[in-house]
Design a protein around this motif. Structure first.
Motif, PDB file in Angstrom:
ATOM      1  N   LYS A   1      48.578  38.099  37.580  1.00  0.00           N
ATOM      2  CA  LYS A   1      47.878  38.431  36.352  1.00  0.00           C
ATOM      3  C   LYS A   1      46.447  38.882  36.642  1.00  0.00           C
ATOM      4  CE  LYS A   1      50.528  35.393  33.319  1.00  0.00           C
ATOM      5  NZ  LYS A   1      50.469  34.300  32.316  1.00  0.00           N
ATOM      6  N   ALA A   2      45.952  39.749  35.751  1.00  0.00           N
ATOM      7  CA  ALA A   2      44.594  40.254  35.890  1.00  0.00           C
ATOM      8  C   ALA A   2      43.586  39.151  35.630  1.00  0.00           C
ATOM      9  CB  ALA A   2      44.370  41.417  34.926  1.00  0.00           C
ATOM     10  N   GLY A   3      42.551  39.098  36.469  1.00  0.00           N
ATOM     11  CA  GLY A   3      41.515  38.087  36.337  1.00  0.00           C
ATOM     12  C   GLY A   3      40.146  38.700  36.164  1.00  0.00           C
ATOM     13  N   ARG A   4      39.157  38.128  36.844  1.00  0.00           N
ATOM     14  CA  ARG A   4      37.773  38.567  36.663  1.00  0.00           C
ATOM     15  C   ARG A   4      37.557  39.964  37.239  1.00  0.00           C
ATOM     16  NH1 ARG A   4      34.586  37.862  41.259  1.00  0.00           N
ATOM     17  NH2 ARG A   4      35.625  36.778  42.995  1.00  0.00           N
TER      18      ARG A   4
ATOM     19  N   ARG B   1      39.408  44.968  39.514  1.00  0.00           N
ATOM     20  CA  ARG B   1      39.666  43.627  38.994  1.00  0.00           C
ATOM     21  C   ARG B   1      40.509  42.831  39.989  1.00  0.00           C
ATOM     22  NH1 ARG B   1      42.942  44.583  33.828  1.00  0.00           N
ATOM     23  NH2 ARG B   1      43.678  46.278  35.156  1.00  0.00           N
ATOM     24  N   PHE B   2      40.383  41.510  39.912  1.00  0.00           N
ATOM     25  CA  PHE B   2      41.204  40.615  40.705  1.00  0.00           C
ATOM     26  C   PHE B   2      42.541  40.403  40.010  1.00  0.00           C
ATOM     27  CE2 PHE B   2      37.646  39.126  43.326  1.00  0.00           C
ATOM     28  CZ  PHE B   2      38.308  38.920  44.525  1.00  0.00           C
ATOM     29  N   PHE B   3      43.613  40.381  40.799  1.00  0.00           N
ATOM     30  CA  PHE B   3      44.944  39.979  40.329  1.00  0.00           C
ATOM     31  C   PHE B   3      45.382  38.795  41.179  1.00  0.00           C
ATOM     32  CE2 PHE B   3      44.662  44.068  38.431  1.00  0.00           C
ATOM     33  CZ  PHE B   3      45.567  44.101  37.377  1.00  0.00           C
ATOM     34  N   THR B   4      45.741  37.697  40.519  1.00  0.00           N
ATOM     35  CA  THR B   4      46.086  36.468  41.237  1.00  0.00           C
ATOM     36  C   THR B   4      47.464  35.984  40.816  1.00  0.00           C
ATOM     37  OG1 THR B   4      44.959  35.165  39.532  1.00  0.00           O
ATOM     38  CG2 THR B   4      43.691  35.753  41.497  1.00  0.00           C
ATOM     39  N   SER B   5      48.133  35.365  41.758  1.00  0.00           N
ATOM     40  CA  SER B   5      49.456  34.776  41.500  1.00  0.00           C
ATOM     41  C   SER B   5      49.310  33.284  41.212  1.00  0.00           C
ATOM     42  CB  SER B   5      50.380  34.996  42.695  1.00  0.00           C
ATOM     43  OG  SER B   5      49.875  34.296  43.823  1.00  0.00           O
ATOM     44  N   ARG B   6      50.407  32.650  40.785  1.00  0.00           N
ATOM     45  CA  ARG B   6      50.413  31.204  40.565  1.00  0.00           C
ATOM     46  C   ARG B   6      50.744  30.491  41.870  1.00  0.00           C
ATOM     47  NH1 ARG B   6      54.198  30.819  35.298  1.00  0.00           N
ATOM     48  NH2 ARG B   6      55.461  32.117  36.709  1.00  0.00           N
TER      49      ARG B   6
ATOM     50  N   ALA C   1      45.636  36.688  46.076  1.00  0.00           N
ATOM     51  CA  ALA C   1      44.616  37.351  45.262  1.00  0.00           C
ATOM     52  C   ALA C   1      44.328  38.716  45.875  1.00  0.00           C
ATOM     53  CB  ALA C   1      43.347  36.511  45.190  1.00  0.00           C
TER      54      ALA C   1
END
Length: 469
Positions: free
Chosen positions: A322-325, A331-336, A358
């Motif tokens: 998902k897109a983050g900061r 933008r950052f994209f991070t997984s769970r 990330a």
């Protein structure tokens, strides 16, 4: 019998114009008919006080002297004025008689300082508009490139940047931030990088990894596809990335020509996501070979799939990031963490100490993906157009450096370098315009000659018709 001639040429007077002594194929004689500077006096009138001081140099004569130097490759003022003393072509081109006193070389320096770089830009822009009016520049297909120009400094003047000394001796926050930014220990960047105190605008740069850094400026040029007319030119410091200037140069070229750019070509040095995105927003087709993604990880970025519609990024195993900061240009994209904990690629995909993935995607990442797919489907016309880029855009830079003195800066400072680039581009455009005019006249004369030959052949028939009438 061996001839002889005395060397005492005691001429009482010379009857006629100096133009009669200049060959018709001389570059100045060919450029003079296409050079119009009648508007220049009104342009610079606000810089002079009417009725005060001694009479200044005629603005048109000063610019003609400068252009003559760039057309002939004599770009230094002292050498130019020494050449003008004995060169009849320069005297005639600038409007000085055989016995008239020429201006001092320092007068040209004061004129450049008084006028500023923007007025010389207008001189260049007028040559572009003249080429568009003459039909030798369309402004629809352009080629963009940049080249380094060696600064006018010696190697002995270079010193090493001592970041730690500057940081300890100054409490200014700006200097502190600058010092921190340059603390990397590379020889090409950071505290070991050399600077030039004699020309602070020049920056250490190189055009190849196997070449040494030199104090340089960088010229960015936009060249038309039809006759190679220079539509736009700008100069920055040598450290400036050419991709940061491309969109601004295209906008300036459209403003000068009044024509919408349809296609632009450039080399792989401009293959950035922000460039493709900016061109798409301007509805400009990009003939720029996209770079292949460098493989720096066992699980490279190309194995991730971006869904632009839902703004999510999927990993090779189909899990969503998902897109983050936001960061600069992306933008950052991070997984769970629980998704990565169960993944069989975790030992290859995750960095040491990380529990989730990330990645950073640029703002125009979809445009980059489209450019990569489009590169694989280039038509023969696209490939031919990219090949023309080499001898249109790169050819202009080579011509300017080889024949018009742009291989090295003549004076120091960014504004002086801009003036040199504007006058060089104006000289090249005047050459293009003069060549097109001479070619047009030659074509007209050829057609007229064929028509006269036909009339000569038909003359007996015409006489017979008249006799019968």
């Amino acid at each position: 019998m061996i001839g002889s001639r005395t060397r005492d040429q005691l001429e009482f007077f010379v009857c006629g114009s100096l133009r009669e002594l200049v060959p018709d194929d001389h570059i100045l004689a060919r450029v003079d008919p296409v050079l119009d500077l009648g508007w220049l006096r009104a342009e610079v009138a606000d810089l002079y006080a009417p009725g005060v001081g001694r009479p200044g140099i005629d603005p048109e004569a000063a610019v003609r002297l400068m252009l003559a130097g760039f057309l002939l490759g004599v770009v230094h003022d002292r050498r130019l004025m020494r050449e003008a003393q004995v060169n009849l072509a320069i005297r005639w081109f600038a409007g000085f008689g055989l016995n008239e006193r020429l201006p001092d070389h320092s007068s040209l320096t004061r004129i450049r300082q008084r006028w500023g770089a923007e007025r010389f830009r207008r001189i260049f822009e007028r040559t572009v508009q003249d080429c568009v009016t003459a039909g030798i520049a369309k402004g629809e297909i352009v080629h963009v490139d940049a080249s380094l120009i060696r600064a006018d400094v010696s190697w002995d003047s270079l010193v090493v940047r001592h970041v730690e000394a500057v940081r300890s001796a100054n409490d200014d926050a700006k200097l502190e931030a600058e010092a921190i930014r340059h603390t990397r220990n590379s020889k090409k960047t950071g505290k070991f990088k050399k600077v030039c105190p004699t020309d602070l605008d020049a920056r250490m740069a190189t055009n190849g990894r196997n070449r040494r850094l030199e104090p340089s400026y960088k010229q960015h040029g936009v060249v038309d596809d039809v006759f190679g007319v220079v539509l736009e030119v700008e100069v920055t410091t040598g450290e400036t990335n050419e991709g940061e200037e491309l969109l601004a140069r295209l906008d300036a070229a459209e403003k000068t020509t009044g024509v919408k750019i349809e296609t632009v070509t450039a080399d792989a040095g401009y293959a950035y996501a922000k460039i493709y995105g900016g061109l798409e927003r301007r509805e400009i087709a990009a003939i720029i070979p996209a770079k292949t993604e460098p493989i720096r990880s066992p699980v490279p970025m190309r194995r991730f799939r971006y869904d632009a519609k839902h703004d999510v990024l999927k990993c090779p195993r189909g899990k969503k990031l998902k897109a983050g900061r936001a960061v600069k240009h992306g933008r950052f994209f991070t997984s769970r963490a629980r998704d990565c904990r169960r993944c069989d690629l975790a030992h290859l995909c995750l960095s040491k100490g990380r529990v989730n993935k990330a990645v950073v995607l640029g703002d125009d990442y979809p445009a980059l993906l489209r450019a990569r797919r489009r590169r694989e489907k280039w038509s023969d016309e696209d490939r031919d157009l990219y090949q023309r880029h080499r001898w249109r855009s790169e050819g202009y830079h080579g011509e300017a450096k080889t024949w018009h003195g742009l291989a090295r800066a003549v004076r120091r400072g960014l504004q002086n370098m801009r003036i040199q680039a504007f006058l060089t581009a104006a000289a090249v455009n005047l050459k293009r315009l003069a060549a097109a005019l001479n070619a047009g006249l030659a074509a007209v004369l050829a057609v007229a000659g064929k028509f006269c030959a036909i009339l000569v052949q038909l003359q007996p028939e015409i006489g017979r018709v008249r006799t019968q009438a």
